[in-house]
Write a protein that holds these residues in place. Structure first.
Motif, PDB file in Angstrom:
ATOM      1  N   LEU A  53     144.143  43.640 -23.682  1.00 49.11           N
ATOM      2  CA  LEU A  53     143.667  45.007 -23.499  1.00 49.11           C
ATOM      3  C   LEU A  53     144.352  45.860 -24.552  1.00 49.11           C
ATOM      4  O   LEU A  53     145.570  45.831 -24.663  1.00 49.11           O
TER       5      LEU A  53
ATOM      6  N   PRO B 290     139.407  47.236 -17.553  1.00 54.16           N
ATOM      7  CA  PRO B 290     139.159  46.547 -18.827  1.00 54.16           C
ATOM      8  C   PRO B 290     137.729  46.695 -19.339  1.00 54.16           C
ATOM      9  O   PRO B 290     137.317  45.956 -20.217  1.00 54.16           O
TER      10      PRO B 290
ATOM     11  N   THR C 267     138.492  39.238 -20.509  1.00 52.83           N
ATOM     12  CA  THR C 267     139.701  40.052 -20.619  1.00 52.83           C
ATOM     13  C   THR C 267     140.564  39.922 -19.375  1.00 52.83           C
ATOM     14  O   THR C 267     141.777  39.718 -19.467  1.00 52.83           O
TER      15      THR C 267
ATOM     16  N   ASP D 279     138.494  52.379 -25.960  1.00 57.52           N
ATOM     17  CA  ASP D 279     138.869  50.972 -25.852  1.00 57.52           C
ATOM     18  C   ASP D 279     139.584  50.449 -27.080  1.00 57.52           C
ATOM     19  O   ASP D 279     139.630  49.263 -27.319  1.00 57.52           O
TER      20      ASP D 279
END
Length: 184
Positions: A21, A32, A172, A9
C-alpha cells in the motif's frame, strides 16, 4: 490525462510497484481501494435526500412549527450519518490486522490470528441484497476456526463490473496478510 500526483493512491515521488500500500504510515487503518461507483452513487443519493429534508425543515421552522422542524433536522442528521457510514463500509488494513467494516458492525482480526487471507469462488450476495450469484470473495481464515463474513466480493457495491479493481484490491490485502502474518 492521468494525474498520478493528484491521486490518493500514490505517495509523492514513491515507486508504487514494490509497495503493498503506497502510504508511509502503515500503522493507521487504510482502505486498499477506492469506494466503487455503486457505493458513491447510493451515498450521493442519500445526501441529496438529506438536502431536501433540510430544506423542508427550514421551511417548517420559518412557518413557526419548531417541533416539526426539529424532527426534520433529526431525520436529516440520521440520513447524513447513514450516508457517511455507507462510505466507510469495506475492508481496511494496517500493520495491526484486517478490519471488515459493515454498516452496523465492525470486526477486526489481528494478523497473528489469521491463518490465511485468500480469494475463493463461492456464492456471494449481489450488491448486499439477499440474491446470491456465483462469484469471488476475499476471506480471512482465522486460526480459531470462527467464521468471518467475506471482506469484499466481486459483486458488492465497490467492485460490481470492476473485475480488474477487485483483483488489484484482493492482491493488495493478500500481500499485506503475507507480509504481516509472517513478521508478527
Amino acid at each position: 490525462m492521468p494525474l498520478p500526483f493528484l491521486t490518493a493512491d500514490r505517495a509523492f515521488d514513491a515507486d508504487a510497484e514494490d509497495i503493498a500500500l503506497p502510504f508511509d504510515d502503515h500503522d493507521s487503518w487504510r482502505r486498499p481501494y477506492r469506494p466503487g461507483p455503486w457505493r458513491v452513487a447510493a451515498a450521493a443519493t442519500l445526501l441529496l435526500l438529506a438536502s431536501f429534508v433540510l430544506l423542508a425543515a427550514m421551511i417548517i421552522a420559518l412557518a413557526g412549527t419548531l417541533s416539526g422542524a426539529g424532527a426534520c433536522f433529526a431525520l436529516a442528521a440520521a440520513v447524513i450519518a447513514g450516508a457517511l457510514r455507507l462510505l466507510r463500509v469495506g475492508a481496511w488494513v494496517s500493520r495491526h490486522g484486517v478490519r471488515r467494516v459493515g454498516f452496523f458492525r465492525t470486526t477486526t482480526v489481528r494478523w497473528q490470528d489469521a491463518a490465511a487471507v485468500r480469494t475463493v469462488q463461492q456464492p456471494v450476495k449481489w450488491l448486499g441484497l439477499p440474491r446470491t450469484v456465483q462469484g469471488q470473495a476475499l476471506i480471512v481464515v482465522r486460526r480459531s476456526g470462527e467464521p468471518l463474513a467475506p471482506l469484499v466480493t466481486d459483486h458488492n457495491a465497490d467492485f460490481l463490473a470492476r473485475a480488474e479493481a477487485f483483483e488489484r484490491a484482493t492482491d493488495t490485502v493478500e500481500a499485506w496478510g503475507d507480509e504481516y502474518r509472517t513478521s508478527g
